[in-house]
Design an enzyme around this catalytic site. Structure first.
Site, short mmCIF file in Angstrom:
data_model
loop_
_atom_site.label_atom_id
_atom_site.label_comp_id
_atom_site.label_asym_id
_atom_site.label_seq_id
_atom_site.Cartn_x
_atom_site.Cartn_y
_atom_site.Cartn_z
N TRP A 192 8.66 9.21 4.23
CA TRP A 192 7.57 9.34 3.27
C TRP A 192 8.15 9.35 1.84
O TRP A 192 9.15 10.03 1.58
CB TRP A 192 6.80 10.64 3.55
CG TRP A 192 5.68 10.88 2.58
CD1 TRP A 192 4.53 10.16 2.48
CD2 TRP A 192 5.62 11.91 1.58
NE1 TRP A 192 3.74 10.68 1.48
CE2 TRP A 192 4.38 11.76 0.91
CE3 TRP A 192 6.47 12.94 1.19
CZ2 TRP A 192 3.99 12.59 -0.14
CZ3 TRP A 192 6.07 13.77 0.16
CH2 TRP A 192 4.84 13.59 -0.50
N ASP A 242 -10.80 8.77 -4.06
CA ASP A 242 -9.89 8.99 -2.93
C ASP A 242 -10.41 10.13 -2.05
O ASP A 242 -11.60 10.48 -2.08
CB ASP A 242 -8.46 9.22 -3.46
CG ASP A 242 -7.38 8.78 -2.48
OD1 ASP A 242 -7.06 9.55 -1.56
OD2 ASP A 242 -6.86 7.65 -2.61
N ASP A 287 -6.84 4.70 5.10
CA ASP A 287 -5.62 5.51 5.23
C ASP A 287 -5.36 5.88 6.69
O ASP A 287 -6.25 5.79 7.55
CB ASP A 287 -5.80 6.78 4.37
CG ASP A 287 -4.49 7.35 3.87
OD1 ASP A 287 -3.42 6.96 4.39
OD2 ASP A 287 -4.53 8.20 2.97
N ASP A 328 3.63 6.45 -1.31
CA ASP A 328 3.03 7.55 -2.09
C ASP A 328 3.91 7.91 -3.28
O ASP A 328 3.54 8.77 -4.07
CB ASP A 328 2.85 8.79 -1.20
CG ASP A 328 1.50 8.77 -0.50
OD1 ASP A 328 0.72 7.84 -0.75
OD2 ASP A 328 1.23 9.70 0.28
C1 DGJ Z 1 -2.14 9.73 1.77
C2 DGJ Z 1 -2.20 8.55 0.85
O1 DGJ Z 1 -1.00 7.83 0.93
C3 DGJ Z 1 -2.49 9.04 -0.56
O2 DGJ Z 1 -2.47 7.96 -1.46
C4 DGJ Z 1 -3.82 9.72 -0.55
O3 DGJ Z 1 -4.83 8.79 -0.27
C5 DGJ Z 1 -3.83 10.84 0.47
N1 DGJ Z 1 -3.41 10.38 1.76
C6 DGJ Z 1 -5.20 11.45 0.58
O4 DGJ Z 1 -5.25 12.40 1.57
#
Ligand code: DGJ
Length: 782
Positions: A197, A364, A477, A547
């Site tokens: 991650w 989001d 997601d 992220d």
């Molecule tokens: C993980 C995603 O990668 C983020 O950009 C965001 O959307 C979060 N989840 C929201 O929970």
């Protein structure tokens, strides 16, 4: 072009040939994969055998020369003396596992048929030719179809395989890979991309002179641990020289790419679904389709291999309305607000976004159910959180549309929180093992997409969310990995089918929704890049790459993706600093420079940003719109990596290029920097220029006193006031030169700051400094 006569098979693309033949014993001997050769020379390509080596197993006594362990093969199973990685393993009803696939027949045709169960590449009859080779198992009567798809223009050949149970007994497949091919030498370099991650796609080289290397995932997704794309090359291959083979799999679940060197120093590549915790029961007449594996070859290094893959993905993987359409510049609410927003705070953000030229507003996570943190609510897509959004989804969309912005929202359809209304109704829909403790990931569980009822439910509930008037975009997601693989829908003997059945359920869900909502721009995401693969790219054209929005981290992440994927597939956002994932502070312009080499977006609270940053954002967006087509769909060149990273994107017609240079760390007293250009028309003339920027005086610290008439205390009130009005002039870059000169000699930039003076002939280039340069074709008479 495919040339086949039932003995020799030559598959030619524009610059490459792939060849194999049927041996006397009926197996397929791989002959060659490389630069174009003559199809008449098939006989010269076989290895010459008289007697098999000692301590090997002969295929049969009639062939004392033949041990399958030392033949380069197109497919291989277990039980006939080939001890290397097999493509297929099965357990027959009598308990035996030995299979012996022998050539039967072949067919060729223009075009390519769709798979029944999963996505694949596509093309017109002019783009692609298909070769199907039928093999029949001499032991049990099973049928194996090896398929080859030849995309001549982009030098790609892809492969898939189908196992048909043409016996009268049931059989359990325990491994069913998509392809296998053998090189005639060892010591090749494998380049694979690994991570975690916020740190995806780290490039890693392994030279394999013996033994085995495996690039695989077991997270249930294609994973950020090991992306399915990898390369095999000469050890001395460079960006522009040497043999490089690229491989990928059109699949979004557990993958397995094995590279193995045999005792006779031949390197095998075997690729497909991960056999770990996998099996599939086939009743008589049932069949199993293996996903499509993609191969390309470049005799001219990594660059050409990447250009081939990019072209293939752009033309033959991504599809639908957004395939070639310029992607909107979005602002996403996540890093701006996380779960803490209301309708009015979002509208305020949207207003600020509209002012600077942003086109799409994305709400989001946090808009549904009791979703005020990441512990609850997933599954409750039909319950809008009215405390946050009193006008509901439709009202929210209207407010955003009324500002002149497109509206988008976030969903995570494949997941369920135990603390949700959906779980109360359908606990049996979650993947967990009844009566056993379940491992947790982000407080959520995965819905059982092996169960068609769950997929049907998700189609319905998502169709109603996607029907929100004024909705133009969805971020899809997926935030947890598989742990306790188990489907309450399946009987005990089919539990090893869960991971693959899940992927097939996902594909049905995505196919139905994308067909039903062709106008929607859907962006994939899985905690960033935990499911970045060609399977999902068949349904959505872009994926949130990571992220991590830190510009320096992104150099490596985006550089990694660029090997196998075109820049139109990975999205990149400018965010605030200190960066939320690294706490690093980088210049606003550097954040923009790096993000504009993916699909650009913003993810910060513009209402809290400094006015000079907001002004920069406005200028950036205006500039990006001018070059958007080239930046999103042009040819991508990696020019430098290391302390200085340089990328360039050249429009398909070679009329313009944008080049990005970023410095990770200042090198003291290092005034000169020559940047490279590539892909320009050698016979054309170009205007090369930089952006004329001004820099904050405070970037020079108390050096201000070397020119100030009165003493200025660093960071004091006077320093701040002066910095508001006095800007440091940036350097000018402006030359005219031919494409040949630019491609071959590059451009010598203005000298960098080295501590001995500063004016507008000097490049202010601190740690993490970056520049964008533009190259425009000009009329030769100018
Ligand atoms: C993980 C995603 O990668 C983020 O950009 C965001 O959307 C979060 N989840 C929201 O929970």
């Amino acid at each position: 072009m495919i040339k086949a006569d039932g003995k020799y098979f030559f598959l030619n693309t524009k610059n490459t040939t792939y060849a194999f033949k049927v041996m006397e014993t009926g197996q397929l001997e791989h002959l060659y994969y490389g630069s174009l050769i003559d199809a008449e020379d098939g006989e010269n390509l076989s290895e010459k055998r008289a007697f098999a080596p000692g301590n090997t197993v002969l295929y049969d006594n009639a062939h004392p020369e033949m041990t399958l362990e030392d033949v380069r093969l197109e497919t291989s199973a277990v039980g006939k003396g080939d001890f290397r990685e097999p493509m297929i393993e099965a357990i027959c009803t009598d308990g035996s596992t030995s299979l012996d696939f022998i050539y039967d027949s072949y067919e060729t045709f223009s075009g390519k048929k769709e798979f029944n169960t999963m996505p694949g590449s596509y093309g017109s009859k002019r783009d692609v030719e298909t070769l199907n080779v039928k093999m029949v198992d001499a032991n049990n009567g099973f049928t194996l179809i090896l398929s080859y798809y030849v995309y001549a223009d982009c030098d790609v050949i892809s492969r898939s395989a189908k196992f048909i149970n043409t016996s009268s007994e049931k059989v359990k497949l325990t491994r069913m890979l998509s392809m296998l091919m053998d090189f005639d030498h060892a010591g090749m370099k494998i380049t694979s991309f690994h991570g975690k991650w916020t740190s995806e796609m780290n490039k890693s080289d392994t030279i394999l002179s013996a033994g085995k290397f495996v690039n695989s995932s077991f997270t249930g997704t294609s994973s950020n641990r090991s992306n399915p794309f990898f390369m095999v090359s000469d050890t001395d291959a460079t960006e522009i020289s040497g043999s490089v083979y690229g491989y990928n799999l059109i699949y979004s679940g557990n993958h397995y790419g094995a590279v193995e060197v045999s005792p006779w120093e031949k390197t095998r590549v075997a690729y497909g679904i991960n056999p770990r915790n996998f099996s599939w029961i086939l009743e008589p007449s049932e069949e199993f389709e293996a996903p499509e594996a993609v191969m390309t070859y470049s005799a001219a290094g990594y660059r050409q291999m990447s250009l081939n893959m990019h072209e293939f993905v752009r033309e033959h993987i991504t599809r639908g309305n957004w395939k070639k359409k310029e992607r909107p510049i979005l602002i996403n609410s996540w890093e701006a607000a996380y779960f803490d927003f209301t309708e009015s705070s979002l509208v305020k953000l949207a207003k600020a976004a509209k002012k600077v030229g942003i086109e799409l507003f994305v709400m989001d996570d946090g808009w549904f159910g009791e979703r005020n943190d990441d512990k609850r609510g997933l599954g409750d897509w039909d319950i809008v959180n009215k405390k946050k959004l009193p006008s509901g989804l439709e009202g929210m969309a209207k407010k955003i549309n009324d500002l002149g912005l497109m509206f988008g929202l976030w969903v995570e359809p494949e997941m369920i929180n135990v603390d949700s209304e959906l779980y109360k109704k359908h606990p049996e829909w979650a993947i967990d093992i009844p009566g056993k403790n379940h491992a947790e990931g982000r407080n959520q569980r995965i819905l059982d997409l092996c169960n068609p009822e769950v997929v049907d439910y998700l189609i319905d509930v998502m169709s109603s969310v996607f029907s929100t008037p004024g909705l133009s975009y969805v971020k899809w997601d997926m935030n947890r990995n598989f742990s306790d693989y188990y489907s309450k829908y399946l009987p005990a003997e089919k539990q090893q089918e869960v991971s693959h059945r899940y992927v097939l359920g996902l594909y049905r869900l995505l196919k139905t929704l994308t067909e039903r909502f062709p106008e929607l721009l859907i962006e994939g995401c899985a905690s960033g890049g935990n499911r970045f693969d060609l399977g999902v790219l068949c349904y959505y054209p872009q994926i949130w790459a990571s992220d991590n929005t830190d510009a320096v981290s992104r150099l490596d992440i985006q550089n990694g993706y660029s090997y196998g994927y075109p820049q139109s597939t990975y999205t990149a956002h400018v965010s605030s600093c200190p960066n939320h994932q690294t706490l690093r502070i980088t210049p606003m312009e550097s954040r923009f420079a790096v993000a504009s080499f993916g699909v650009l977006g913003y993810e910060l609270n513009l209402n809290d940003a400094k006015s000079e940053d907001v002004a920069s954002v406005e200028a950036q967006i205006e500039l990006y719109k001018q070059y958007r087509k080239t930046l999103q769909f042009g040819d991508f060149y990696r020019l430098k990596s290391g302390i200085i990273c340089e990328w360039s994107i050249v429009s398909r017609d070679k009329s313009q290029a944008v080049t990005m240079v970023m410095q990770r760390e200042v090198q003291p007293n290092n005034p000169y920097l020559r940047i490279e250009q590539a892909g320009l028309d050698e016979n054309a003339k170009y205007h090369f220029y930089g952006r004329k920027l001004e820099y904050n005086l405070k970037g020079f610290g108390d050096l201000v006193n070397t020119v100030a008439p009165i003493h200025i205390k660093q960071d004091g009130i006077l320093h701040n006031v002066v910095a508001k009005f006095v800007k440091m002039p940036g350097e000018t870059e402006d030359i005219k030169a031919s494409g040949a000169t630019l491609n071959n000699a590059g451009v010598k930039l203005a000298q960098s700051f080295i501590g001995t003076g500063y004016d507008d002939r000097v490049r202010y280039f601190p740690d993490f400094g970056a520049r964008l340069y533009f190259t425009e074709k000009i009329d030769i008479t100018e």
